[in-house]
Design an enzyme around this catalytic site. Sequence first.
Site, PDB file in Angstrom:
ATOM      1  N   CYS A  62      -1.900   5.817   6.284  1.00 57.08           N
ATOM      2  CA  CYS A  62      -0.648   6.357   5.760  1.00 57.08           C
ATOM      3  C   CYS A  62      -0.863   7.390   4.653  1.00 57.08           C
ATOM      4  O   CYS A  62       0.103   7.901   4.080  1.00 57.08           O
ATOM      5  CB  CYS A  62       0.233   5.212   5.267  1.00 57.08           C
ATOM      6  SG  CYS A  62       0.556   3.994   6.570  1.00 57.08           S
ATOM      7  N   LYS A 106       7.245  -3.644   1.626  1.00 59.65           N
ATOM      8  CA  LYS A 106       6.740  -3.596   3.003  1.00 59.65           C
ATOM      9  C   LYS A 106       5.443  -4.387   3.051  1.00 59.65           C
ATOM     10  O   LYS A 106       4.499  -4.095   2.320  1.00 59.65           O
ATOM     11  CB  LYS A 106       6.508  -2.149   3.410  1.00 59.65           C
ATOM     12  CG  LYS A 106       5.867  -2.010   4.777  1.00 59.65           C
ATOM     13  CD  LYS A 106       5.852  -0.563   5.233  1.00 59.65           C
ATOM     14  CE  LYS A 106       5.103  -0.428   6.541  1.00 59.65           C
ATOM     15  NZ  LYS A 106       5.047   0.974   6.996  1.00 59.65           N
ATOM     16  N   ARG A 117       2.849   0.310  16.600  1.00 62.74           N
ATOM     17  CA  ARG A 117       1.687   1.215  16.547  1.00 62.74           C
ATOM     18  C   ARG A 117       1.332   1.709  17.943  1.00 62.74           C
ATOM     19  O   ARG A 117       0.769   2.795  18.089  1.00 62.74           O
ATOM     20  CB  ARG A 117       0.518   0.531  15.838  1.00 62.74           C
ATOM     21  CG  ARG A 117       0.840   0.344  14.351  1.00 62.74           C
ATOM     22  CD  ARG A 117      -0.230  -0.403  13.583  1.00 62.74           C
ATOM     23  NE  ARG A 117       0.289  -0.761  12.258  1.00 62.74           N
ATOM     24  CZ  ARG A 117      -0.329  -1.572  11.412  1.00 62.74           C
ATOM     25  NH1 ARG A 117      -1.499  -2.106  11.751  1.00 62.74           N
ATOM     26  NH2 ARG A 117       0.210  -1.847  10.249  1.00 62.74           N
ATOM     27  N   ARG A 171      -4.118  -2.104   6.820  1.00 65.38           N
ATOM     28  CA  ARG A 171      -3.371  -1.446   5.746  1.00 65.38           C
ATOM     29  C   ARG A 171      -3.226  -2.331   4.516  1.00 65.38           C
ATOM     30  O   ARG A 171      -2.335  -2.126   3.688  1.00 65.38           O
ATOM     31  CB  ARG A 171      -1.970  -1.071   6.261  1.00 65.38           C
ATOM     32  CG  ARG A 171      -1.947  -0.227   7.528  1.00 65.38           C
ATOM     33  CD  ARG A 171      -0.666   0.584   7.603  1.00 65.38           C
ATOM     34  NE  ARG A 171      -0.341   1.089   8.922  1.00 65.38           N
ATOM     35  CZ  ARG A 171      -0.980   2.069   9.555  1.00 65.38           C
ATOM     36  NH1 ARG A 171      -2.036   2.641   9.000  1.00 65.38           N
ATOM     37  NH2 ARG A 171      -0.573   2.471  10.742  1.00 65.38           N
ATOM     38  N   GLU A 188       7.686  -4.418  -7.000  1.00 67.53           N
ATOM     39  CA  GLU A 188       7.689  -3.184  -6.202  1.00 67.53           C
ATOM     40  C   GLU A 188       9.094  -2.578  -6.161  1.00 67.53           C
ATOM     41  O   GLU A 188       9.267  -1.360  -6.289  1.00 67.53           O
ATOM     42  CB  GLU A 188       7.231  -3.474  -4.765  1.00 67.53           C
ATOM     43  CG  GLU A 188       5.722  -3.567  -4.585  1.00 67.53           C
ATOM     44  CD  GLU A 188       5.066  -2.185  -4.577  1.00 67.53           C
ATOM     45  OE1 GLU A 188       5.754  -1.174  -4.792  1.00 67.53           O
ATOM     46  OE2 GLU A 188       3.834  -2.136  -4.358  1.00 67.53           O
ATOM     47  N   LYS A 195      10.741  -5.381   4.648  1.00 58.79           N
ATOM     48  CA  LYS A 195      10.224  -5.256   6.006  1.00 58.79           C
ATOM     49  C   LYS A 195       8.944  -6.068   6.167  1.00 58.79           C
ATOM     50  O   LYS A 195       8.086  -5.959   5.290  1.00 58.79           O
ATOM     51  CB  LYS A 195       9.932  -3.777   6.250  1.00 58.79           C
ATOM     52  CG  LYS A 195       9.224  -3.451   7.510  1.00 58.79           C
ATOM     53  CD  LYS A 195       8.938  -1.986   7.562  1.00 58.79           C
ATOM     54  CE  LYS A 195       8.126  -1.719   8.810  1.00 58.79           C
ATOM     55  NZ  LYS A 195       7.498  -0.440   8.781  1.00 58.79           N
ATOM     56  N   SER A 254       9.057  -4.217  15.166  1.00 64.57           N
ATOM     57  CA  SER A 254       8.651  -4.226  16.579  1.00 64.57           C
ATOM     58  C   SER A 254       8.182  -5.597  17.063  1.00 64.57           C
ATOM     59  O   SER A 254       8.552  -6.036  18.154  1.00 64.57           O
ATOM     60  CB  SER A 254       7.561  -3.190  16.789  1.00 64.57           C
ATOM     61  OG  SER A 254       6.443  -3.445  15.948  1.00 64.57           O
ATOM     62  N   TYR A 299      15.651  -2.264  16.851  1.00 64.28           N
ATOM     63  CA  TYR A 299      15.536  -1.650  18.177  1.00 64.28           C
ATOM     64  C   TYR A 299      16.654  -2.140  19.089  1.00 64.28           C
ATOM     65  O   TYR A 299      16.861  -1.594  20.160  1.00 64.28           O
ATOM     66  CB  TYR A 299      14.146  -1.950  18.774  1.00 64.28           C
ATOM     67  CG  TYR A 299      13.058  -1.440  17.860  1.00 64.28           C
ATOM     68  CD1 TYR A 299      12.732  -0.082  17.827  1.00 64.28           C
ATOM     69  CD2 TYR A 299      12.418  -2.286  16.954  1.00 64.28           C
ATOM     70  CE1 TYR A 299      11.790   0.406  16.938  1.00 64.28           C
ATOM     71  CE2 TYR A 299      11.472  -1.812  16.062  1.00 64.28           C
ATOM     72  CZ  TYR A 299      11.171  -0.472  16.062  1.00 64.28           C
ATOM     73  OH  TYR A 299      10.250   0.021  15.168  1.00 64.28           O
TER      74      TYR A 299
END
Length: 341
Positions: free
Chosen positions: A130, A204, A214, A231, A247, A262, A288, A327
């Site tokens: 990222c 996140k 991904r 990550r 955060e 998330k 996802s 989605y």
Amino acid sequence: MAFPVDRPRRLRRTEALRSLVRETTLAPDDLVWPLFVVPGARVRNPVASMPGVFQLSVDELVAEAQAAFACGVRAVILFGIPAHKDATGSSAWDEEEVVPRAIRALKAQVPGLVVMTDVCLCEYTDHGHCGVLRPPTAGGPGQDLTVDNDLTLPLLGKEAVAHARAGADVVAPSDMMDGRVAAIREALDIAGFPDVPILSYAAKFAGAFYGPFRDAAESAPREGAGIPKDRKGYQMDPANAREALREVALDVGEGADMLMVKPAVPYLDVVRMVKERFDLPVAAYHVSGEYAMIKAAAARGWIDETRVMLETMLCCRRAGADLVLTYYAKEAASALTGVRR
Ligand code: PBG
């Protein structure tokens, strides 16, 4: 009856009574629909791990957005799969790349739609991280490369400005670099976009729920010597809720307009804590992997897909989410309004 019984069932007797006392609502305009845009025309590439989700060329994406809008969906968020990837992700601020082109087409052809964009470099870098990579400054030899926070910030600013120039209504940074909300706010303001809000992916979590995305975004970290394999060096540890509040507080201080947690369902405790402590709108991203799990069970006939997905979105709202990225947005809106597309 010799003893008194409290009878909450009195208010559950009929649907009319139940709806009178219902505490939480779910409406199509609470939903944001994520879309994946690829180069070309008439392209609809199915994503194997996300049944019902496609990589779409701009023309197809506009048609899908129109259909969703007709069902009541009022917002989309765009992810780009560019023609060209390199070490710094330079396609991310190329105004002729897929996301700016998709924004312009959507603003022209679906004028009432809120167009959000994901601001991150992972879809644009050849290594899939990222941010930009550099040798570590701590820990001695034999270490993996590290994602350089401060070198990445101006690039995110350029990406956000490219999206704003194309007409984006909201930019949503998902990279988890420290200080990126302030960097993006400053870049937008200097470029003449003080009115473009920032939806920060504030909390996140690094976890296993992003795998299907991904595939869809072709953004998994590439395997290779020195390339970090995950990550975890920038996204949060799933074990930490108090750190999530820190955060979020940082992003509020830097000028975020909306806050996101998330993934969604496994992190609804965090959604609730953010809602109670901050007064900005809160978004939950039903990601996802969460979508794929419902799809997989439904494909086996083990659950009622429509009821499970609507209950899932409703429960995100009950936990405190003002908006839900999902989605399922078009299908949920269609089920809620009875409009079929
Ligand atoms: C980009 C980004 C990711 C998601 C949204 N923006 C993937 C990641 O962090 O690897 C995940 C969304 C999903 O799984 O549905 N950084």
